[in-house]
Design a protein around this motif. Structure first.
Motif, PDB file in Angstrom:
ATOM      1  N   TYR A 205      75.075  16.763  52.722  1.00  0.00           N
ATOM      2  CA  TYR A 205      75.495  15.852  53.780  1.00  0.00           C
ATOM      3  C   TYR A 205      76.868  16.284  54.296  1.00  0.00           C
ATOM      4  O   TYR A 205      77.731  16.716  53.565  1.00  0.00           O
ATOM      5  N   GLY A 206      77.023  16.168  55.595  1.00  0.00           N
ATOM      6  CA  GLY A 206      78.293  16.572  56.194  1.00  0.00           C
ATOM      7  C   GLY A 206      78.471  18.069  56.268  1.00  0.00           C
ATOM      8  O   GLY A 206      79.589  18.555  56.278  1.00  0.00           O
ATOM      9  N   GLY A 207      77.385  18.844  56.332  1.00  0.00           N
ATOM     10  CA  GLY A 207      77.498  20.292  56.426  1.00  0.00           C
ATOM     11  C   GLY A 207      76.607  20.854  57.508  1.00  0.00           C
ATOM     12  O   GLY A 207      75.654  20.212  57.955  1.00  0.00           O
ATOM     13  N   GLY A 208      76.903  22.108  57.903  1.00  0.00           N
ATOM     14  CA  GLY A 208      76.130  22.755  58.959  1.00  0.00           C
ATOM     15  C   GLY A 208      74.904  23.442  58.412  1.00  0.00           C
ATOM     16  O   GLY A 208      74.831  24.674  58.363  1.00  0.00           O
ATOM     17  N   LEU A 209      73.907  22.667  58.012  1.00  0.00           N
ATOM     18  CA  LEU A 209      72.771  23.223  57.276  1.00  0.00           C
ATOM     19  C   LEU A 209      71.697  23.838  58.158  1.00  0.00           C
ATOM     20  O   LEU A 209      70.680  24.295  57.646  1.00  0.00           O
ATOM     21  N   HIS A 210      71.878  23.874  59.474  1.00  0.00           N
ATOM     22  CA  HIS A 210      70.859  24.483  60.334  1.00  0.00           C
ATOM     23  C   HIS A 210      71.495  25.178  61.532  1.00  0.00           C
ATOM     24  O   HIS A 210      72.645  24.916  61.902  1.00  0.00           O
ATOM     25  N   THR A 211      70.730  26.070  62.141  1.00  0.00           N
ATOM     26  CA  THR A 211      71.151  26.808  63.321  1.00  0.00           C
ATOM     27  C   THR A 211      69.890  27.238  64.072  1.00  0.00           C
ATOM     28  O   THR A 211      68.785  27.116  63.550  1.00  0.00           O
ATOM     29  N   VAL A 212      70.051  27.720  65.292  1.00  0.00           N
ATOM     30  CA  VAL A 212      68.914  28.134  66.120  1.00  0.00           C
ATOM     31  C   VAL A 212      69.167  29.552  66.620  1.00  0.00           C
ATOM     32  O   VAL A 212      70.284  29.873  67.067  1.00  0.00           O
ATOM     33  N   ASN A 213      68.139  30.413  66.546  1.00  0.00           N
ATOM     34  CA  ASN A 213      68.306  31.792  67.000  1.00  0.00           C
ATOM     35  C   ASN A 213      67.851  31.963  68.451  1.00  0.00           C
ATOM     36  O   ASN A 213      67.479  30.991  69.116  1.00  0.00           O
ATOM     37  N   SER A 214      67.854  33.210  68.935  1.00  0.00           N
ATOM     38  CA  SER A 214      67.543  33.473  70.343  1.00  0.00           C
ATOM     39  C   SER A 214      66.084  33.220  70.675  1.00  0.00           C
ATOM     40  O   SER A 214      65.725  33.100  71.852  1.00  0.00           O
ATOM     41  N   SER A 216      64.562  30.557  69.750  1.00  0.00           N
ATOM     42  CA  SER A 216      64.448  29.094  69.614  1.00  0.00           C
ATOM     43  C   SER A 216      63.817  28.683  68.287  1.00  0.00           C
ATOM     44  O   SER A 216      63.250  27.596  68.157  1.00  0.00           O
ATOM     45  N   GLU A 217      63.942  29.559  67.283  1.00  0.00           N
ATOM     46  CA  GLU A 217      63.472  29.231  65.943  1.00  0.00           C
ATOM     47  C   GLU A 217      64.577  28.510  65.176  1.00  0.00           C
ATOM     48  O   GLU A 217      65.751  28.873  65.277  1.00  0.00           O
ATOM     49  N   LEU A 218      64.186  27.516  64.415  1.00  0.00           N
ATOM     50  CA  LEU A 218      65.133  26.782  63.582  1.00  0.00           C
ATOM     51  C   LEU A 218      65.318  27.509  62.260  1.00  0.00           C
ATOM     52  O   LEU A 218      64.339  27.866  61.590  1.00  0.00           O
ATOM     53  N   ILE A 219      66.567  27.727  61.858  1.00  0.00           N
ATOM     54  CA  ILE A 219      66.901  28.293  60.552  1.00  0.00           C
ATOM     55  C   ILE A 219      67.665  27.215  59.788  1.00  0.00           C
ATOM     56  O   ILE A 219      68.668  26.688  60.285  1.00  0.00           O
ATOM     57  N   TYR A 220      67.200  26.874  58.587  1.00  0.00           N
ATOM     58  CA  TYR A 220      67.794  25.741  57.875  1.00  0.00           C
ATOM     59  C   TYR A 220      67.752  25.956  56.366  1.00  0.00           C
ATOM     60  O   TYR A 220      66.988  26.790  55.847  1.00  0.00           O
ATOM     61  N   ILE A 221      68.565  25.198  55.656  1.00  0.00           N
ATOM     62  CA  ILE A 221      68.615  25.227  54.189  1.00  0.00           C
ATOM     63  C   ILE A 221      67.671  24.151  53.665  1.00  0.00           C
ATOM     64  O   ILE A 221      67.781  22.986  54.058  1.00  0.00           O
ATOM     65  N   ASP A 222      66.750  24.547  52.763  1.00  0.00           N
ATOM     66  CA  ASP A 222      65.786  23.569  52.273  1.00  0.00           C
ATOM     67  C   ASP A 222      66.266  22.928  50.971  1.00  0.00           C
ATOM     68  O   ASP A 222      67.365  23.222  50.476  1.00  0.00           O
ATOM     69  N   ARG A 223      65.464  22.069  50.416  1.00  0.00           N
ATOM     70  CA  ARG A 223      65.857  21.297  49.238  1.00  0.00           C
ATOM     71  C   ARG A 223      66.064  22.169  48.001  1.00  0.00           C
ATOM     72  O   ARG A 223      66.729  21.760  47.044  1.00  0.00           O
ATOM     73  N   ASN A 224      65.513  23.385  47.994  1.00  0.00           N
ATOM     74  CA  ASN A 224      65.691  24.311  46.878  1.00  0.00           C
ATOM     75  C   ASN A 224      66.776  25.351  47.164  1.00  0.00           C
ATOM     76  O   ASN A 224      66.909  26.322  46.420  1.00  0.00           O
ATOM     77  N   TYR A 225      67.523  25.143  48.231  1.00  0.00           N
ATOM     78  CA  TYR A 225      68.618  26.021  48.651  1.00  0.00           C
ATOM     79  C   TYR A 225      68.132  27.390  49.086  1.00  0.00           C
ATOM     80  O   TYR A 225      68.883  28.362  49.079  1.00  0.00           O
ATOM     81  N   ASN A 226      66.849  27.472  49.456  1.00  0.00           N
ATOM     82  CA  ASN A 226      66.381  28.645  50.185  1.00  0.00           C
ATOM     83  C   ASN A 226      66.727  28.456  51.660  1.00  0.00           C
ATOM     84  O   ASN A 226      66.932  27.328  52.131  1.00  0.00           O
ATOM     85  N   ILE A 227      66.766  29.546  52.406  1.00  0.00           N
ATOM     86  CA  ILE A 227      66.997  29.475  53.849  1.00  0.00           C
ATOM     87  C   ILE A 227      65.683  29.797  54.546  1.00  0.00           C
ATOM     88  O   ILE A 227      65.142  30.903  54.403  1.00  0.00           O
ATOM     89  N   ASN A 228      65.164  28.820  55.260  1.00  0.00           N
ATOM     90  CA  ASN A 228      63.852  28.924  55.889  1.00  0.00           C
ATOM     91  C   ASN A 228      63.966  29.119  57.395  1.00  0.00           C
ATOM     92  O   ASN A 228      64.992  28.808  58.008  1.00  0.00           O
ATOM     93  N   LYS A 229      62.853  29.573  57.976  1.00  0.00           N
ATOM     94  CA  LYS A 229      62.763  29.740  59.419  1.00  0.00           C
ATOM     95  C   LYS A 229      61.510  29.011  59.915  1.00  0.00           C
ATOM     96  O   LYS A 229      60.404  29.238  59.415  1.00  0.00           O
ATOM     97  N   LEU A 230      61.717  28.118  60.888  1.00  0.00           N
ATOM     98  CA  LEU A 230      60.618  27.379  61.493  1.00  0.00           C
ATOM     99  C   LEU A 230      60.319  27.973  62.858  1.00  0.00           C
ATOM    100  O   LEU A 230      61.223  28.119  63.687  1.00  0.00           O
ATOM    101  N   SER A 231      59.066  28.324  63.103  1.00  0.00           N
ATOM    102  CA  SER A 231      58.687  28.975  64.352  1.00  0.00           C
ATOM    103  C   SER A 231      58.931  28.066  65.556  1.00  0.00           C
ATOM    104  O   SER A 231      59.053  26.843  65.426  1.00  0.00           O
ATOM    105  N   LYS A 232      58.987  28.679  66.736  1.00  0.00           N
ATOM    106  CA  LYS A 232      59.264  27.938  67.963  1.00  0.00           C
ATOM    107  C   LYS A 232      58.223  26.849  68.223  1.00  0.00           C
ATOM    108  O   LYS A 232      58.568  25.745  68.686  1.00  0.00           O
ATOM    109  N   LYS A 235      54.895  25.318  63.909  1.00  0.00           N
ATOM    110  CA  LYS A 235      53.680  25.305  63.103  1.00  0.00           C
ATOM    111  C   LYS A 235      53.786  26.165  61.855  1.00  0.00           C
ATOM    112  O   LYS A 235      53.008  25.993  60.917  1.00  0.00           O
ATOM    113  N   THR A 236      54.747  27.086  61.833  1.00  0.00           N
ATOM    114  CA  THR A 236      54.850  28.017  60.708  1.00  0.00           C
ATOM    115  C   THR A 236      56.261  28.016  60.142  1.00  0.00           C
ATOM    116  O   THR A 236      57.235  28.202  60.877  1.00  0.00           O
ATOM    117  N   THR A 237      56.359  27.813  58.823  1.00  0.00           N
ATOM    118  CA  THR A 237      57.636  27.887  58.117  1.00  0.00           C
ATOM    119  C   THR A 237      57.596  29.044  57.137  1.00  0.00           C
ATOM    120  O   THR A 237      56.658  29.149  56.326  1.00  0.00           O
TER     121      THR A 237
END
Length: 447
Positions: A205-214, A216-232, A235-237
């Motif tokens: 909480y209170g942190g920059g846990l996500h960002t967006v690439n060129s 328009s994919e979401l890049i975020y930190i998940d509950r296991n502290y992996n860094i995931n990518k969500l498709s535009k 539908k696909t993580t």
């Protein structure tokens, strides 16, 4: 909103040589949105009007025509609420008296040079600064970006499904990702959820846990502290960076538009230690930034991270109370720790803009502070307002030059407000074309 400042203007009347005093009213709202409550007032050698405002508990600076420029001073530990003012024309120092105690503080905000002109404003003097526009220039036409004052409030939205707005990532001009603990929501300008990510990390909480690439994919930190990518199409993580070292954990992420790299702020779980790691587009570790040239640790708790136009890595470190800036190669450039209020910085959300300014939310002064690329304080861009209360998160839209601002974690508010403080114009001057070596002419200078 009407602000009334009465100005007495002496003019020569006929052949009598006597001064006639004319009074006019300047009507303009100031950025807080609340009605001005003016007390002490003075002018300085640059013809600025300085006035104490009891509502915002600041000293506001206007130009000689009544245009708001900045909040010169805010409430501080030294003197609490500023109430009275006196400007010393010989030393160019400002004497400020308190409403709450018997203290008087002396400030210097004007540096003396060979000549004091209106163009030598210490706060900032911005002429047209060329920068590539989103459209292809035609017939030598280029886009000029100029700082406007005060910022214009464009839109306000209440985000359904979150209690606070800890972090914001712009996707398009009308869509953003907003997070609160494990609630990570895509929304539009209505505030209605369009998509929800179910496995984001709730502990950051209170942190920059996500960002967006060129893409328009979401890049975020998940509950296991992996860094995931969500498709535009959402539908696909996929797992972009899997956590393998369980002594270090990611706290914030930022995708670099200039290199395509991912910057990650990391913290060591056993001590107050941090570092920044860089990964290429394949997810391979290419750089670690952790120490200065003396071997001393740069970070204690990198909570938010971004990048400036010159490649600098900019980190909001809440535990050390600093904005820490390093070159792209990792050399420490500066750490900004103390705003003009004298209070230790309490940094939260951070971003940079097209003019290479660094914008940071400060929990102590409850403002958004603007620095130049070298860490020089320029002004308080925004203060606590009726629209959203205290300020906590920032995201700058490079296409529209709009600033998205989210409410802080210390107020019960789920509001996001969109501001405009940079205007775009067109210029046809040959002098302002890109340099032959292709260097991008992003710059701002305090004269």
């Amino acid at each position: 909103m009407e602000t009334t400042v009465c100005v007495l203007v002496p003019v020569l009347c006929g052949s009598t040589g006597r001064d006639v005093l004319y009074t006019y009213r300047h009507r303009q709202g100031h950025p807080s949105g609340s009605r001005l409550q003016p007390y002490g007032i003075c002018t300085d050698a640059l013809s600025h009007i300085l006035v104490c405002d009891g509502k915002t508990k600041t000293v506001q600076m206007l130009d000689k025509d009544g245009q708001f420029l900045s909040h010169l001073l805010t409430e501080s530990q030294e003197m609490r609420v500023p109430w009275s003012l006196s400007y010393d024309v010989n030393t160019h120092r400002l004497w400020v008296g308190s409403d709450d105690n018997n203290k008087v503080c002396v400030y210097r905000y004007i540096t003396r040079q060979d000549a004091l002109t209106d163009q030598s404003r210490v706060m900032e003097s911005l002429s047209g600064i060329p920068t590539p526009g989103t459209e292809k220039p035609q017939q030598g036409n280029q886009c000029l970006l100029k700082l406007m004052s005060p910022p214009e409030l464009l839109h306000s939205l209440t985000v359904t499904g979150v209690r606070h707005c800890y972090h914001i990532s712009c996707v398009t001009s009308d869509r953003v990702w907003v997070s609160y603990r494990n609630n990570l929501i895509l929304t539009d300008t209505t505030g209605v959820p369009l998509h929800r990510v179910e496995d984001s990390c709730r502990d950051l909480y209170g942190g920059g846990l996500h960002t967006v690439n060129s893409e328009s994919e979401l890049i975020y930190i998940d509950r296991n502290y992996n860094i995931n990518k969500l498709s535009k199409n959402m539908k696909t993580t996929t797992t972009f960076i899997e956590r393998t070292d369980f002594t270090w954990g990611p706290w914030c992420v930022y995708w670099s538009p200039s290199t395509g790299d991912l910057l990650v702020g990391m913290y060591y779980i056993h001590t107050y230690t941090g570092k920044v790691t860089r990964y290429n587009q394949s997810g391979q570790l290419t750089q670690t930034i952790q120490h200065d040239n003396t071997g001393r640790g740069l970070y204690s708790g990198p909570r938010y991270i971004t990048e400036n136009n010159n490649g600098d890595v900019v980190v909001s470190d809440s535990r050390s109370g600093a904005v820490v800036v390093t070159e792209r190669g990792g050399r420490h450039r500066f750490s900004y720790t103390e705003p003009p209020s004298g209070l230790r910085l309490q940094p939260y959300g951070i971003c940079t803009d097209a003019l290479s300014h660094i914008l940071v939310c400060d929990g102590k002064t409850k403002t958004v502070q603007m620095l130049n690329k070298d860490g020089q304080f320029l002004l308080h861009l925004l203060t606590e307002s009726q629209e959203m209360g205290e300020l906590g998160s920032l995201s700058y839209d490079v296409n529209t030059h709009h600033l998205w601002v989210g409410s802080g974690s210390w107020c019960d508010n789920n509001t996001v407000v969109i501001y405009r403080y940079i205007t775009r114009q067109d210029a046809l001057t040959d002098e302002q074309r890109p340099r032959p070596d292709g260097e991008t002419m992003f710059s701002s200078s305090a004269v």
